[in-house]
Design a protein around this motif. Sequence first.
Motif, PDB file in Angstrom:
ATOM      1  N   TYR A  46       0.809  -1.223   0.000  1.00  0.00           N
ATOM      2  CA  TYR A  46       0.000   0.000   0.000  1.00  0.00           C
ATOM      3  C   TYR A  46       0.842   1.272   0.000  1.00  0.00           C
ATOM      4  O   TYR A  46       0.531   2.217  -0.757  1.00  0.00           O
ATOM      5  N   LYS A 160      -9.956   0.024  -2.020  1.00  0.00           N
ATOM      6  CA  LYS A 160      -9.678   0.390  -0.625  1.00  0.00           C
ATOM      7  C   LYS A 160     -10.662   1.442  -0.107  1.00  0.00           C
ATOM      8  O   LYS A 160     -11.111   1.367   1.045  1.00  0.00           O
ATOM      9  N   ASP A 161     -11.007   2.426  -0.944  1.00  0.00           N
ATOM     10  CA  ASP A 161     -11.973   3.451  -0.521  1.00  0.00           C
ATOM     11  C   ASP A 161     -13.349   2.838  -0.288  1.00  0.00           C
ATOM     12  O   ASP A 161     -14.093   3.272   0.605  1.00  0.00           O
ATOM     13  N   ILE A 164     -13.247   1.266   3.109  1.00  0.00           N
ATOM     14  CA  ILE A 164     -13.269   2.298   4.160  1.00  0.00           C
ATOM     15  C   ILE A 164     -14.696   2.810   4.367  1.00  0.00           C
ATOM     16  O   ILE A 164     -15.151   3.001   5.504  1.00  0.00           O
ATOM     17  N   GLU A 165     -15.403   3.030   3.270  1.00  0.00           N
ATOM     18  CA  GLU A 165     -16.795   3.483   3.371  1.00  0.00           C
ATOM     19  C   GLU A 165     -17.669   2.428   4.051  1.00  0.00           C
ATOM     20  O   GLU A 165     -18.563   2.756   4.842  1.00  0.00           O
ATOM     21  N   LEU A 167     -16.645   0.307   6.343  1.00  0.00           N
ATOM     22  CA  LEU A 167     -16.346   0.381   7.772  1.00  0.00           C
ATOM     23  C   LEU A 167     -17.040   1.570   8.420  1.00  0.00           C
ATOM     24  O   LEU A 167     -17.495   1.486   9.570  1.00  0.00           O
ATOM     25  N   LYS A 168     -17.118   2.699   7.701  1.00  0.00           N
ATOM     26  CA  LYS A 168     -17.818   3.873   8.235  1.00  0.00           C
ATOM     27  C   LYS A 168     -19.285   3.561   8.491  1.00  0.00           C
ATOM     28  O   LYS A 168     -19.853   3.918   9.528  1.00  0.00           O
ATOM     29  N   PHE A 175     -16.278   4.666  14.351  1.00  0.00           N
ATOM     30  CA  PHE A 175     -15.386   4.527  13.188  1.00  0.00           C
ATOM     31  C   PHE A 175     -13.943   4.884  13.518  1.00  0.00           C
ATOM     32  O   PHE A 175     -13.005   4.246  13.036  1.00  0.00           O
ATOM     33  N   GLN A 179     -10.815   2.557  12.911  1.00  0.00           N
ATOM     34  CA  GLN A 179      -9.713   2.986  12.049  1.00  0.00           C
ATOM     35  C   GLN A 179      -8.364   2.784  12.748  1.00  0.00           C
ATOM     36  O   GLN A 179      -7.389   2.345  12.117  1.00  0.00           O
ATOM     37  N   VAL A 182      -7.546  -0.904  12.539  1.00  0.00           N
ATOM     38  CA  VAL A 182      -7.068  -1.280  11.206  1.00  0.00           C
ATOM     39  C   VAL A 182      -5.617  -0.829  11.019  1.00  0.00           C
ATOM     40  O   VAL A 182      -4.776  -1.584  10.511  1.00  0.00           O
ATOM     41  N   ASN A 183      -5.306   0.397  11.442  1.00  0.00           N
ATOM     42  CA  ASN A 183      -3.933   0.902  11.301  1.00  0.00           C
ATOM     43  C   ASN A 183      -2.939   0.084  12.117  1.00  0.00           C
ATOM     44  O   ASN A 183      -1.855  -0.262  11.634  1.00  0.00           O
TER      45      ASN A 183
END
Length: 363
Positions: A46, A160-161, A164-165, A167-168, A175, A179, A182-183
């Motif tokens: 990534y 990936k976006d 992310i959406e 997960l939101k 969230f 996040q 995930v990081n």
Amino acid sequence: MPYSLPKIQKIAFTLVTIVFGAFILYVGDFIFVPLLWGTFFSFLLYPITNWLESKRIPRAVAIWVTIVVMAALVGLIFYLLINQVLQLILEVPNLKVAFQEKISRYLADFSEIFGISSETANGKQFLTFERINSGLLETGKSLVLIGIIPLYIFLLLYYKDFFIEFLKRISGARFESVQYWVNDSGEVIKSYIVGMIFVTFIVSCMAGLLFYSIGVKFYLLFAVFIAVMNLIPYVGVLISSFLVVFYVLLTTDSVFYPLFTLFMLWVMQGVENNIITPFVVGTKVKVNALAVVLAILAGGALWGVSGMILFIPMVGVLKITLDRIPGLAPYGYLLGDNVPVLERRENFWKIIMRKLGKKQKNK
């Protein structure tokens, strides 16, 4: 007042969930193994694809360029090894003859010393080449699965976006904490893979020099084999050392060379475990040795060699997850490496170190 299940029922539901989940992982290994490898490599690649995107390169092009470069490096390694692999396969009949001759000779010596009939101690039961052929077939199946991994990498990075959406929407107000999870998980996975790549390179160089110095014909192939099997803690070095020493035993006339090879391989393992890996990999995967051994056994039972490697960072991710859930935090502590050792009496090593520390303070 909300209804609460009895404790015994909660334990039963937990056990059923674990068994059912393990069954799904075992049956669906054809799907989950390449998907998990693709996920791990997506975290690793990534930063590169993100940097290429910042240079105004389209995302699809950036991902494919990264995958092609990675595949080219892996292909170059396979190209260097394929010639030695083919030559080793051609030598299998000769190795079989050498194996039978040496086993017969050693068993004759053994029976003469201990008075055991050589017919009773039949050497053919120690190793059958049918099992080796079966292992080669399983290896071929694994190579087919490898071809799916680049596709997973591309799709995971390209969407990936989208993830992310998702997960939101599913986490809502939580969230931010998701996040962070995930990081942190991605950092554990990325650090583990990068560290293991460096460790594999260093171990392969060390093993290659050893095998070349003692005259092993396929020194490059066996060096890479030792380094890759070293990715499986505790178990990998045991299997790889046995096979390499066995080959040296079949191709040399002196017992000194296999014994010397075994000694040097274990010296290398000690250096790698105590110096190289802690320095290169660091302490990102903060899991104790007992949890690692259990992860290796569970991964091997479910997914074979891939499971033995993948389950180690997965346990690290599991620990991060448990630490973030208040009710399950004690189980995260159980997986951690912060293990207190309470001895009945102070051992001699601690006494010596304490006295040396006092002498240095007095100076």
